[in-house]
Scaffold this motif. Structure first.
Motif, PDB file in Angstrom:
ATOM      1  N   TYR A  64      27.151   5.813  -3.001  1.00  0.00           N
ATOM      2  CA  TYR A  64      27.067   7.415  -2.495  1.00  0.00           C
ATOM      3  C   TYR A  64      28.494   7.914  -3.214  1.00  0.00           C
ATOM      4  O   TYR A  64      28.747   9.043  -2.431  1.00  0.00           O
ATOM      5  N   ASP A  65      28.930   7.456  -3.898  1.00  0.00           N
ATOM      6  CA  ASP A  65      30.251   7.861  -4.676  1.00  0.00           C
ATOM      7  C   ASP A  65      29.997   7.820  -6.141  1.00  0.00           C
ATOM      8  O   ASP A  65      30.178   6.803  -6.682  1.00  0.00           O
ATOM      9  N   ILE A  66      29.490   8.801  -6.792  1.00  0.00           N
ATOM     10  CA  ILE A  66      28.855   8.554  -8.226  1.00  0.00           C
ATOM     11  C   ILE A  66      29.999   9.049  -9.279  1.00  0.00           C
ATOM     12  O   ILE A  66      30.554  10.136  -8.991  1.00  0.00           O
ATOM     13  N   SER A  67      30.196   8.178 -10.213  1.00  0.00           N
ATOM     14  CA  SER A  67      30.997   8.478 -11.077  1.00  0.00           C
ATOM     15  C   SER A  67      30.351   9.047 -12.375  1.00  0.00           C
ATOM     16  O   SER A  67      31.003   9.270 -13.512  1.00  0.00           O
ATOM     17  N   ASP A  68      29.057   8.681 -12.597  1.00  0.00           N
ATOM     18  CA  ASP A  68      28.422   9.193 -13.698  1.00  0.00           C
ATOM     19  C   ASP A  68      26.754   9.335 -13.233  1.00  0.00           C
ATOM     20  O   ASP A  68      26.270   8.182 -13.117  1.00  0.00           O
ATOM     21  N   TYR A  69      26.514  10.441 -13.213  1.00  0.00           N
ATOM     22  CA  TYR A  69      25.128  10.846 -12.680  1.00  0.00           C
ATOM     23  C   TYR A  69      24.221  10.518 -13.696  1.00  0.00           C
ATOM     24  O   TYR A  69      22.757  10.469 -13.412  1.00  0.00           O
ATOM     25  N   HIS A 121      34.918  10.293 -11.070  1.00  0.00           N
ATOM     26  CA  HIS A 121      33.931  11.009 -11.995  1.00  0.00           C
ATOM     27  C   HIS A 121      35.080  11.729 -12.964  1.00  0.00           C
ATOM     28  O   HIS A 121      35.885  12.346 -12.528  1.00  0.00           O
ATOM     29  N   GLU A 122      34.659  11.909 -14.162  1.00  0.00           N
ATOM     30  CA  GLU A 122      35.334  12.684 -15.118  1.00  0.00           C
ATOM     31  C   GLU A 122      35.567  13.998 -14.719  1.00  0.00           C
ATOM     32  O   GLU A 122      36.755  14.501 -14.969  1.00  0.00           O
ATOM     33  N   TRP A 123      34.593  14.731 -14.060  1.00  0.00           N
ATOM     34  CA  TRP A 123      35.012  16.047 -13.481  1.00  0.00           C
ATOM     35  C   TRP A 123      36.561  16.052 -12.703  1.00  0.00           C
ATOM     36  O   TRP A 123      37.240  16.947 -12.498  1.00  0.00           O
ATOM     37  N   PHE A 124      36.422  15.126 -11.732  1.00  0.00           N
ATOM     38  CA  PHE A 124      37.520  14.934 -10.778  1.00  0.00           C
ATOM     39  C   PHE A 124      38.697  14.751 -11.594  1.00  0.00           C
ATOM     40  O   PHE A 124      39.700  15.043 -11.327  1.00  0.00           O
ATOM     41  N   ARG A 125      38.409  13.604 -12.339  1.00  0.00           N
ATOM     42  CA  ARG A 125      39.710  13.382 -13.287  1.00  0.00           C
ATOM     43  C   ARG A 125      40.454  14.369 -13.874  1.00  0.00           C
ATOM     44  O   ARG A 125      41.622  14.511 -14.091  1.00  0.00           O
ATOM     45  N   GLN A 126      39.848  15.438 -14.578  1.00  0.00           N
ATOM     46  CA  GLN A 126      39.953  16.605 -15.068  1.00  0.00           C
ATOM     47  C   GLN A 126      40.654  17.485 -14.178  1.00  0.00           C
ATOM     48  O   GLN A 126      41.749  17.996 -14.290  1.00  0.00           O
ATOM     49  N   ALA A 127      39.731  17.613 -13.092  1.00  0.00           N
ATOM     50  CA  ALA A 127      40.190  18.563 -12.167  1.00  0.00           C
ATOM     51  C   ALA A 127      41.377  18.557 -11.459  1.00  0.00           C
ATOM     52  O   ALA A 127      42.433  19.284 -11.099  1.00  0.00           O
ATOM     53  N   ARG A 128      41.878  17.271 -11.266  1.00  0.00           N
ATOM     54  CA  ARG A 128      43.294  16.785 -10.562  1.00  0.00           C
ATOM     55  C   ARG A 128      44.347  16.688 -11.480  1.00  0.00           C
ATOM     56  O   ARG A 128      45.421  16.765 -11.272  1.00  0.00           O
ATOM     57  N   GLY A 168       0.724  -1.179   0.117  1.00  0.00           N
ATOM     58  CA  GLY A 168      -0.032  -0.034  -0.093  1.00  0.00           C
ATOM     59  C   GLY A 168       0.853   1.118  -0.120  1.00  0.00           C
ATOM     60  O   GLY A 168       0.097   2.471   0.091  1.00  0.00           O
ATOM     61  N   VAL A 169       2.229   1.290  -0.045  1.00  0.00           N
ATOM     62  CA  VAL A 169       3.061   2.383  -0.040  1.00  0.00           C
ATOM     63  C   VAL A 169       2.793   2.970  -1.435  1.00  0.00           C
ATOM     64  O   VAL A 169       2.659   2.544  -2.380  1.00  0.00           O
ATOM     65  N   ASP A 170       2.974   4.454  -1.313  1.00  0.00           N
ATOM     66  CA  ASP A 170       2.844   5.287  -2.444  1.00  0.00           C
ATOM     67  C   ASP A 170       4.059   5.466  -3.243  1.00  0.00           C
ATOM     68  O   ASP A 170       4.091   5.906  -4.415  1.00  0.00           O
ATOM     69  N   VAL A 171       5.076   5.718  -2.513  1.00  0.00           N
ATOM     70  CA  VAL A 171       6.322   6.160  -3.001  1.00  0.00           C
ATOM     71  C   VAL A 171       7.720   5.229  -2.490  1.00  0.00           C
ATOM     72  O   VAL A 171       7.631   4.863  -1.225  1.00  0.00           O
ATOM     73  N   VAL A 172       8.549   4.978  -3.669  1.00  0.00           N
ATOM     74  CA  VAL A 172       9.606   4.297  -3.128  1.00  0.00           C
ATOM     75  C   VAL A 172      10.901   5.249  -3.412  1.00  0.00           C
ATOM     76  O   VAL A 172      11.046   5.770  -4.218  1.00  0.00           O
ATOM     77  N   TRP A 173      11.590   5.609  -2.300  1.00  0.00           N
ATOM     78  CA  TRP A 173      12.900   5.996  -2.361  1.00  0.00           C
ATOM     79  C   TRP A 173      14.076   5.016  -2.390  1.00  0.00           C
ATOM     80  O   TRP A 173      14.323   4.161  -1.622  1.00  0.00           O
ATOM     81  N   LEU A 174      14.661   5.121  -3.557  1.00  0.00           N
ATOM     82  CA  LEU A 174      16.004   4.363  -3.822  1.00  0.00           C
ATOM     83  C   LEU A 174      17.233   4.836  -3.428  1.00  0.00           C
ATOM     84  O   LEU A 174      17.468   5.954  -3.970  1.00  0.00           O
ATOM     85  N   ASN A 175      17.811   4.189  -2.726  1.00  0.00           N
ATOM     86  CA  ASN A 175      19.437   4.466  -2.421  1.00  0.00           C
ATOM     87  C   ASN A 175      20.011   4.623  -4.039  1.00  0.00           C
ATOM     88  O   ASN A 175      19.624   4.017  -4.755  1.00  0.00           O
ATOM     89  N   PRO A 176      21.168   5.305  -3.903  1.00  0.00           N
ATOM     90  CA  PRO A 176      21.820   5.618  -5.231  1.00  0.00           C
ATOM     91  C   PRO A 176      22.052   4.319  -6.039  1.00  0.00           C
ATOM     92  O   PRO A 176      22.446   3.225  -5.735  1.00  0.00           O
ATOM     93  N   ILE A 177      21.819   4.535  -7.446  1.00  0.00           N
ATOM     94  CA  ILE A 177      21.634   3.582  -8.418  1.00  0.00           C
ATOM     95  C   ILE A 177      22.573   3.888  -9.459  1.00  0.00           C
ATOM     96  O   ILE A 177      22.497   3.212 -10.485  1.00  0.00           O
ATOM     97  N   TYR A 178      23.245   4.871  -9.558  1.00  0.00           N
ATOM     98  CA  TYR A 178      23.996   5.559 -10.528  1.00  0.00           C
ATOM     99  C   TYR A 178      25.620   4.988 -10.526  1.00  0.00           C
ATOM    100  O   TYR A 178      25.795   3.955  -9.575  1.00  0.00           O
ATOM    101  N   SER A 179      26.123   4.998 -11.735  1.00  0.00           N
ATOM    102  CA  SER A 179      27.576   4.305 -11.628  1.00  0.00           C
ATOM    103  C   SER A 179      28.386   4.817 -10.944  1.00  0.00           C
ATOM    104  O   SER A 179      28.446   5.885 -10.115  1.00  0.00           O
ATOM    105  N   SER A 180      28.996   3.728 -10.067  1.00  0.00           N
ATOM    106  CA  SER A 180      29.599   4.185  -9.008  1.00  0.00           C
ATOM    107  C   SER A 180      30.928   3.004  -8.805  1.00  0.00           C
ATOM    108  O   SER A 180      30.616   1.890  -8.840  1.00  0.00           O
ATOM    109  N   PRO A 181      31.928   3.291  -8.271  1.00  0.00           N
ATOM    110  CA  PRO A 181      33.082   2.468  -7.927  1.00  0.00           C
ATOM    111  C   PRO A 181      32.799   1.785  -6.527  1.00  0.00           C
ATOM    112  O   PRO A 181      33.526   0.716  -5.960  1.00  0.00           O
TER     113      PRO A 181
END
Ligand code: NOJ
Length: 578
Positions: free
Chosen positions: A92-97, A137-144, A73-86
């Protein structure tokens, strides 16, 4: 005389204005909104259901179980992060959002899962992790790669020639040092969490635009909201002043709600939230009540609801008492009775199992206390969040040895204690009870191999209780925790007074019984919960007249003598009031 009359008129006018304002404010918490009426189910994808036998939960696994979610009977599902990540910190460490973690499946799997949810009338809230990205993440690879990179300013750097940076506490670092030296550009970068989670620089408008674009990307796909991870920490004073006295127990006072965070939230609201019908909630509600109100008060146009930690903090402190829990919930409700909106939760993926903190996980009281907790969460004012597994009364994992834990926070803290000559036995005792890995074990579907979660060895071992506590055992038993949970969700849906009605605590100082009324107009309910192992009594006001028992988690009806109600251990009852 004329002067006096003008003064009087002015005073009356001002009082009128104040009254009108108060009336206006009063209405905000009564305003009907879908996200106020929703019951949110938090689902930890890594441990929910593995469809391809690699020992890791995945999106297809979730899709397989959508009918189960619907049946709750729940209405909303909150999913913990499912994005690309090592997976340094379980996603909670996302390499591609804009992509899906390989272990979880593909974008096609995501689209099918979302469609399946929508077809069943359920909505999806995504976890948005933008205090930090992954260092991959590509941003950090470039940044560093160079001080001149166009992405350099997406992160926080402290160049070596300025000397050692002012101390910043890191939650997950093995040394608790939030600055990590990077040899390539001879600078330190900031990471409030692990070394593989560099903090993003919110003072950079380009970064903010990237985040809004990411949010729009998912909103255009049809997702229904965002839970914003660690958002209260995202803005830093980039002059990096010395924080005198900063330590593990007070860092929130230094890190949270740094200006101009509210400007950024209003910008985000204008750019994203105002354009879609989305639910918004940030993790953490700041340093005090004012911060919490500033995040969610209606006129401010920032977020929908606050997610404050006070109650879970009380529940995981060694001197926990129900009385403290009651006072905490009551204080927060009072503060938000006119404006703003709260999340009601006691369990999530960062806490041990709720029943081990505020219930009683023993065989004798496990079921009753699990049902009592469901009754509590589903009868408070605010949007209830139920963490997966709590609906069947899952208990702590029963880990004993550090080798059984997978969580970076637990493991790195162990290493830190080791390096400091800390008391490892005390550390283990604490983490066996409170480590967040306790609630990250596989969902217990049945009493078969790997609790029916996977056909191969799960990434984290199954909790000890799966033979007794599992969904299959409970499905056909009308008295089971899961069926009681379904009944409670339905009861909340059928009684909007539980969403919008006033909350008034009864017999506030009663140490065993937590009782309160929920009242809106003629609709009046009394909730009575015995949070203890002994039969306990509560005396309700003389003028209060109970009529029918609407909900009872035990077969025996409580006795009532002269407005004194006696409840059995862990009994939960809801009465209709005349
Ligand atoms: C809060 C999340 O809930 C937690 O699981 C995570 O480790 C930190 N934020 C860092 O993203």
């Amino acid at each position: 005389m004329i002067k006096k009359t003008i003064q009087l008129v002015t005073i009356i006018w001002m009082m009128g204005m104040l009254h009108a304002q108060a009336q206006l404010n009063k209405n905000y918490s009564k305003q009907r909104k879908w996200w106020k009426e929703a019951v949110v189910y938090q689902l930890y994808p890594r441990s929910f259901k593995d469809s391809d036998g690699d020992g890791v939960g995945d999106l297809k696994g979730i899709t397989e179980k959508l009918n189960y979610l619907k049946s709750l009977g729940v209405d909303v599902v909150w999913l913990n992060p499912i994005y690309s990540s090592p997976n340094d910190d379980n996603g909670y460490d996302i390499s591609d959002y804009r992509n899906i973690m390989k272990e979880f499946g593909t974008m096609k799997d995501f689209d099918q899962m979302l469609e399946g949810m929508h077809e069943r009338g359920m909505r999806l809230v995504m976890d948005l992790v933008v205090n930090h990205s992954s260092d991959e993440h590509e941003w950090f690879r470039q940044a560093r790669s160079s001080r001149d990179s166009k992405y350099r300013n997406y992160y926080h750097w402290w160049p070596e020639e300025k000397g050692t940076p002012p101390y910043r506490y890191s939650l997950f670092d093995v040394n608790h040092d939030a600055w990590k030296y990077d040899t390539l550009t001879r600078s330190y970068y900031l990471h409030y969490f692990s070394r593989k989670q560099p903090d993003l620089n919110w003072s950079n408008p380009d970064l903010r635009k990237e985040v809004y674009d990411i949010m729009k990307f998912w909103a255009d796909k049809g997702v229904d909201g965002f839970r914003m991870d660690a958002f209260q920490f995202c803005v830093k004073d980039t002059s990096f002043p010395v924080f005198e006295g900063l330590n593990a127990s007070n860092f929130v006072q230094f890190y949270a709600m740094v200006p101009p965070i509210h400007d950024y939230l209003q910008e985000m609201h204008k750019e994203v939230y105002a354009k879609y019908n989305l639910m918004s909630v940030a993790e953490g509600a700041g340093r005090n009540m004012q911060d919490a109100h500033d995040l969610v008060d209606t006129q401010r146009k920032e977020l929908n609801m606050a997610y404050a930690f006070d109650a879970v903090d009380v529940s995981s402190s060694p001197d926990y008492s129900m009385l403290k829990l009651k006072k905490t919930f009551t204080k927060w409700d009072k503060e938000f009775q006119n404006d703003g909106w709260l999340s009601i939760f006691m369990g999530n993926h960062d806490q041990s199992r709720v029943i081990d903190r505020i219930g009683n996980p023993s065989e004798q009281y496990r079921e009753a206390s699990a049902k009592l907790i469901s009754t509590f969460l589903l009868t408070m004012r605010g949007t209830p969040y139920i963490y997966n597994g709590d609906e069947i009364g899952m208990t702590n994992a029963g880990f004993k040895d550090i080798s059984e834990f997978k969580d970076i926070q637990t493991i790195n803290e162990y290493k830190y204690q080791q390096s400091q000559g800390g008391d490892l036995a005390a550390f283990m005792q604490k983490n066996i009870k409170y480590s967040r890995d306790n609630s990250r074990t596989p969902f217990q579907w049945n009493d078969g191999d790997n609790a029916g979660f996977s056909t191969s060895q799960p990434w984290i071992r199954v909790g000890n209780s799966y033979k007794e506590i599992n969904l299959q055992n409970q499905e056909n038993n009308p008295e089971s925790c899961v069926n009681y949970f379904r009944q409670m969700v339905k009861f909340r849906k059928d009684n909007k007074v539980l969403v919008y009605g006033d909350y008034t605590v009864v017999d506030e100082n009663n140490p065993n019984i937590y009782a309160y009324t929920r009242i809106e107009g003629n609709h009046k309910l009394l909730v009575v919960l015995n949070f203890s192992d002994v039969t306990s009594q509560v005396t309700i006001p003389k003028a209060m007249r109970v009529s029918t028992v609407e909900i009872n988690n035990l077969p025996t009806k409580p006795t009532i003598t002269n407005n004194t109600i006696a409840l059995l251990p862990w009994q939960a009852v809801i009465y209709k009031l005349n």
